[in-house]
Design a protein around this motif. Structure first.
Motif, short mmCIF file in Angstrom:
data_model
loop_
_atom_site.label_atom_id
_atom_site.label_comp_id
_atom_site.label_asym_id
_atom_site.label_seq_id
_atom_site.Cartn_x
_atom_site.Cartn_y
_atom_site.Cartn_z
N LYS A 87 31.26 -17.55 -51.07
CA LYS A 87 30.31 -17.33 -52.15
C LYS A 87 30.37 -18.52 -53.11
N PRO A 88 29.32 -18.74 -53.86
CA PRO A 88 29.36 -19.85 -54.83
C PRO A 88 30.56 -19.75 -55.79
N GLU A 89 30.97 -18.54 -56.10
CA GLU A 89 32.11 -18.38 -57.02
C GLU A 89 33.44 -18.73 -56.37
N ASP A 90 33.45 -19.00 -55.09
CA ASP A 90 34.67 -19.48 -54.42
C ASP A 90 34.84 -20.98 -54.61
N THR A 91 33.86 -21.64 -55.19
CA THR A 91 33.95 -23.07 -55.41
C THR A 91 35.12 -23.40 -56.34
N GLU A 116 48.21 -31.74 -53.63
CA GLU A 116 47.21 -32.37 -54.49
C GLU A 116 45.90 -31.59 -54.53
N GLY A 117 45.71 -30.71 -53.57
CA GLY A 117 44.51 -29.88 -53.56
C GLY A 117 43.43 -30.41 -52.64
N THR A 118 42.54 -29.50 -52.24
CA THR A 118 41.37 -29.85 -51.45
C THR A 118 40.18 -29.09 -52.04
N LEU A 119 39.07 -29.80 -52.21
CA LEU A 119 37.91 -29.23 -52.88
C LEU A 119 37.04 -28.44 -51.91
N VAL A 120 36.72 -27.23 -52.31
CA VAL A 120 35.76 -26.39 -51.58
C VAL A 120 34.56 -26.18 -52.49
N THR A 121 33.39 -26.57 -51.98
CA THR A 121 32.16 -26.39 -52.73
C THR A 121 31.22 -25.52 -51.92
N VAL A 122 30.81 -24.40 -52.51
CA VAL A 122 29.91 -23.48 -51.83
C VAL A 122 28.56 -23.54 -52.53
#
Length: 124
Positions: A87-91, A116-122
């Motif tokens: 969902k967009p809110e998982d971004t 360091e993290g990994t970016l998820v964009t929905v």
């Protein structure tokens, strides 16, 4: 020294899926509890899912139950997070973190080591 490296993030449409990976080094996976956390812009870091491969314990935040699945591979020192029905809110930026021992849903403050993290964009 202990290191955690996340991978697998990216841009995905709503309803899509990704597999996030966390590769650990400098420690033995089954001696630690691993957590996936996420942080969206302007929001606090929140716990998403946890695993202790020695006990078989897994847990999920209510917001992701039924959509995310955590798993671990002791031989590869890897932890995975299968994220479905996004969902967009998982971004958010998704981080994996480790704390020694068996913990139940440890908070971000409890964790000893972070990637360091990994970016998820929905987004459509």
């Amino acid at each position: 020294q202990v290191q955690l490296v996340e991978s697998g993030g990216g841009l995905v449409q709503p309803g899509g899926s990704l597999i996030l990976s966390c590769l650990g080094s400098g420690f033995t996976l089954d001696a630690y509890t691993i957590g996936w956390f996420r942080q969206a812009p302007g929001k606090e870091r929140e716990g998403v899912s946890w695993i202790s491969t020695s006990s078989g314990y897994t847990d999920y935040a209510d917001s992701v139950k039924g959509r995310f699945t955590i798993s671990g591979d002791n031989a590869k020192n890897m932890v995975y997070l299968q994220v479905n029905s996004l969902k967009p809110e998982d971004t958010a930026v998704y981080y994996c973190a480790a704390v020694r021992g068996n913990w139940y849903a440890p908070t971000a403050r409890t964790m000893d080591y972070w990637g360091e993290g990994t970016l998820v964009t929905v987004s459509s």
